[in-house]
Design a protein around this motif. Sequence first.
Motif, PDB file in Angstrom:
ATOM      1  N   ALA A  81     -46.477  72.067  33.535  1.00  0.00           N
ATOM      2  CA  ALA A  81     -47.494  71.078  33.907  1.00  0.00           C
ATOM      3  C   ALA A  81     -48.402  70.741  32.720  1.00  0.00           C
ATOM      4  O   ALA A  81     -48.751  69.578  32.495  1.00  0.00           O
ATOM      5  N   ALA A  82     -48.779  71.767  31.957  1.00  0.00           N
ATOM      6  CA  ALA A  82     -49.750  71.556  30.876  1.00  0.00           C
ATOM      7  C   ALA A  82     -49.230  70.569  29.824  1.00  0.00           C
ATOM      8  O   ALA A  82     -49.992  69.745  29.302  1.00  0.00           O
ATOM      9  N   VAL A  83     -47.939  70.638  29.537  1.00  0.00           N
ATOM     10  CA  VAL A  83     -47.389  69.760  28.490  1.00  0.00           C
ATOM     11  C   VAL A  83     -47.605  68.285  28.838  1.00  0.00           C
ATOM     12  O   VAL A  83     -48.255  67.553  28.082  1.00  0.00           O
ATOM     13  N   PRO A  84     -47.114  67.805  30.000  1.00  0.00           N
ATOM     14  CA  PRO A  84     -47.367  66.386  30.299  1.00  0.00           C
ATOM     15  C   PRO A  84     -48.840  66.074  30.547  1.00  0.00           C
ATOM     16  O   PRO A  84     -49.298  64.978  30.205  1.00  0.00           O
ATOM     17  N   MET A  85     -49.579  67.028  31.109  1.00  0.00           N
ATOM     18  CA  MET A  85     -51.020  66.772  31.335  1.00  0.00           C
ATOM     19  C   MET A  85     -51.733  66.508  30.005  1.00  0.00           C
ATOM     20  O   MET A  85     -52.628  65.673  29.934  1.00  0.00           O
ATOM     21  N   ASN A  86     -51.345  67.243  28.976  1.00  0.00           N
ATOM     22  CA  ASN A  86     -52.014  67.101  27.683  1.00  0.00           C
ATOM     23  C   ASN A  86     -51.430  65.988  26.820  1.00  0.00           C
ATOM     24  O   ASN A  86     -52.129  65.407  26.005  1.00  0.00           O
ATOM     25  N   LEU A  87     -50.146  65.716  26.985  1.00  0.00           N
ATOM     26  CA  LEU A  87     -49.494  64.811  26.027  1.00  0.00           C
ATOM     27  C   LEU A  87     -49.192  63.420  26.574  1.00  0.00           C
ATOM     28  O   LEU A  87     -48.762  62.546  25.821  1.00  0.00           O
ATOM     29  N   CYS A  88     -49.397  63.215  27.876  1.00  0.00           N
ATOM     30  CA  CYS A  88     -49.095  61.893  28.452  1.00  0.00           C
ATOM     31  C   CYS A  88     -50.360  61.195  28.937  1.00  0.00           C
ATOM     32  O   CYS A  88     -51.179  61.815  29.625  1.00  0.00           O
ATOM     33  N   ALA A  89     -50.463  59.936  28.624  1.00  0.00           N
ATOM     34  CA  ALA A  89     -51.477  59.091  29.269  1.00  0.00           C
ATOM     35  C   ALA A  89     -50.907  58.689  30.628  1.00  0.00           C
ATOM     36  O   ALA A  89     -49.685  58.745  30.832  1.00  0.00           O
ATOM     37  N   PRO A  90     -51.779  58.270  31.569  1.00  0.00           N
ATOM     38  CA  PRO A  90     -51.244  57.877  32.884  1.00  0.00           C
ATOM     39  C   PRO A  90     -50.151  56.823  32.719  1.00  0.00           C
ATOM     40  O   PRO A  90     -50.308  55.876  31.948  1.00  0.00           O
ATOM     41  N   GLY A  91     -49.045  57.044  33.399  1.00  0.00           N
ATOM     42  CA  GLY A  91     -47.945  56.073  33.344  1.00  0.00           C
ATOM     43  C   GLY A  91     -46.985  56.292  32.190  1.00  0.00           C
ATOM     44  O   GLY A  91     -45.934  55.660  32.135  1.00  0.00           O
ATOM     45  N   ASP A  92     -47.316  57.194  31.269  1.00  0.00           N
ATOM     46  CA  ASP A  92     -46.419  57.445  30.133  1.00  0.00           C
ATOM     47  C   ASP A  92     -45.103  58.061  30.605  1.00  0.00           C
ATOM     48  O   ASP A  92     -45.058  58.827  31.573  1.00  0.00           O
ATOM     49  N   THR A  93     -44.072  57.758  29.839  1.00  0.00           N
ATOM     50  CA  THR A  93     -42.758  58.349  30.098  1.00  0.00           C
ATOM     51  C   THR A  93     -42.572  59.584  29.230  1.00  0.00           C
ATOM     52  O   THR A  93     -43.063  59.635  28.095  1.00  0.00           O
ATOM     53  N   ALA A  94     -41.861  60.577  29.750  1.00  0.00           N
ATOM     54  CA  ALA A  94     -41.432  61.714  28.930  1.00  0.00           C
ATOM     55  C   ALA A  94     -39.948  61.934  29.185  1.00  0.00           C
ATOM     56  O   ALA A  94     -39.475  61.796  30.315  1.00  0.00           O
ATOM     57  N   ASP A  95     -39.219  62.240  28.114  1.00  0.00           N
ATOM     58  CA  ASP A  95     -37.776  62.458  28.228  1.00  0.00           C
ATOM     59  C   ASP A  95     -37.479  63.939  28.450  1.00  0.00           C
ATOM     60  O   ASP A  95     -38.089  64.800  27.789  1.00  0.00           O
ATOM     61  N   TYR A  96     -36.544  64.224  29.330  1.00  0.00           N
ATOM     62  CA  TYR A  96     -36.162  65.608  29.628  1.00  0.00           C
ATOM     63  C   TYR A  96     -34.656  65.780  29.509  1.00  0.00           C
ATOM     64  O   TYR A  96     -33.894  65.028  30.123  1.00  0.00           O
ATOM     65  N   LEU A  97     -34.254  66.785  28.719  1.00  0.00           N
ATOM     66  CA  LEU A  97     -32.867  67.230  28.775  1.00  0.00           C
ATOM     67  C   LEU A  97     -32.795  68.275  29.892  1.00  0.00           C
ATOM     68  O   LEU A  97     -33.611  69.201  29.926  1.00  0.00           O
ATOM     69  N   VAL A  98     -31.840  68.130  30.781  1.00  0.00           N
ATOM     70  CA  VAL A  98     -31.682  69.103  31.857  1.00  0.00           C
ATOM     71  C   VAL A  98     -30.401  69.896  31.582  1.00  0.00           C
ATOM     72  O   VAL A  98     -29.307  69.337  31.592  1.00  0.00           O
ATOM     73  N   SER A  99     -30.579  71.175  31.298  1.00  0.00           N
ATOM     74  CA  SER A  99     -29.411  71.990  30.917  1.00  0.00           C
ATOM     75  C   SER A  99     -29.304  73.269  31.734  1.00  0.00           C
ATOM     76  O   SER A  99     -28.563  74.174  31.359  1.00  0.00           O
ATOM     77  N   GLY A 100     -30.040  73.332  32.832  1.00  0.00           N
ATOM     78  CA  GLY A 100     -29.929  74.526  33.670  1.00  0.00           C
ATOM     79  C   GLY A 100     -31.158  74.702  34.540  1.00  0.00           C
ATOM     80  O   GLY A 100     -31.990  73.797  34.688  1.00  0.00           O
ATOM     81  N   TYR A 101     -31.249  75.891  35.091  1.00  0.00           N
ATOM     82  CA  TYR A 101     -32.268  76.216  36.096  1.00  0.00           C
ATOM     83  C   TYR A 101     -33.686  75.931  35.612  1.00  0.00           C
ATOM     84  O   TYR A 101     -34.473  75.291  36.303  1.00  0.00           O
ATOM     85  N   TRP A 102     -34.039  76.402  34.409  1.00  0.00           N
ATOM     86  CA  TRP A 102     -35.429  76.273  33.959  1.00  0.00           C
ATOM     87  C   TRP A 102     -35.771  74.865  33.546  1.00  0.00           C
ATOM     88  O   TRP A 102     -36.883  74.398  33.756  1.00  0.00           O
ATOM     89  N   SER A 103     -34.817  74.155  32.962  1.00  0.00           N
ATOM     90  CA  SER A 103     -35.163  72.774  32.604  1.00  0.00           C
ATOM     91  C   SER A 103     -35.262  71.913  33.861  1.00  0.00           C
ATOM     92  O   SER A 103     -36.029  70.950  33.902  1.00  0.00           O
ATOM     93  N   ARG A 104     -34.542  72.300  34.916  1.00  0.00           N
ATOM     94  CA  ARG A 104     -34.707  71.570  36.196  1.00  0.00           C
ATOM     95  C   ARG A 104     -36.111  71.815  36.760  1.00  0.00           C
ATOM     96  O   ARG A 104     -36.753  70.909  37.262  1.00  0.00           O
TER      97      ARG A 104
END
Length: 359
Positions: A81-104
């Motif tokens: 939670a902290a990463v997007p809370m600190n690094l995204c402005a409202p409405g910003d997009t963030a890219d995620y690689l999903v490679s298993g349980y924790w990235s999900r």
Amino acid sequence: MKRAYNFSAGPAMLPGPVIERLQDEIGNWQDTGMGAMEMSHRGAEFTSIAEKAETDLRDLLSIPESYRVLFMQGGATAQFAAVPMNLCAPGDTADYLVSGYWSRKALKEGARFCQAHIVFDTADNNDTSIPEADQWRQSGTAAFTHYVDNETIGGLRLPGVPEVDSTLVVDMSSSILSAPLKVEDYGLIYAGAQKNMGPAGLTIVIIREDLLNYQHGTIPAVLDYRKMADSGSMLNTPPTFAWYTAGLVFEWALAQGGVEKLAARSQANADRIYQAIDDSAFYSNPVAKKYRSLMNIPFMLADDSLDGLFLEQAAKHGLMSLKGHRSVGGMRASIYNAMPDEGIDALVEFMGEFERANG
Ligand SMILES: Cc1ncc(COP(=O)(O)O)c(C=O)c1O
């Protein structure tokens, strides 16, 4: 002291010499008559413990001056939670690689705080390999790209550093200190301590200084990187015992010759277990060789009705916590830095014996 070979994925084994130091110092740190966990976090004694831990970690990972090291709480899960809370402005997009349980999990939590965009999901190949980053579908507008360096449950890791078009954020909970890395390749690295750095309760965040100034909206103070950095990670009472113990682990890691030496050992140890699996028709690991984790090695028995017997007999040999994660089944050997070479010898020998008796 009797010590088991503990293959737990985390909280995990601590190095024997660190346990001995803890025993020696538990109630009397450097003749102060106080143990580290009894000290005021703002006193001179704990301040020196805290500063040394940071200096040693900086030394181990060659962390540049332009990066801050934060000693936080809430586990890697709080960082989801902290990463997007600190690094995204409202409405910003963030890219995620999903490679298993924790990235999900990271994606699910992150999606509550930003527009989460999946660049690739390895569910398509049952989490057994990861395509090169040039095949990822990047959004082109991301505030950051998040990935998990080593999936602790699936035993899948991303070798190397992906080339992406936004600030790279990595969860290194189960791989930090197991291989050299170039901190400058990342905007932010985070990791829970309880696998390769110390006891649970401490989370390390290594963040490029300019990212501290990129804040929008309301962030709980304990998750606010700027506030944590400005207060020397002492905005509130930090997890002092975990911080002190992580410091002992960092000292131990330096005495081992640093991360390069530890990495060579990890590679050799992982190779031996994979060899034992690949040489047998009884054990298997589904992950494509290039992507196999050096820290967490899941393996299945050809006949899963023997799982209980395997675990029971392994425990009698002092080989503990080999049960695979409930979402995967089978076995998993987690071999962080603290696992002695003798633990690998004992596991490989036991696997051979068990196969001969039951295969
Ligand atoms: C790669 C990875 N990320 C995140 C987590 C979650 O960590 P925590 O329980 O510290 O929140 C784990 C826990 O095992 C993990 O292995």
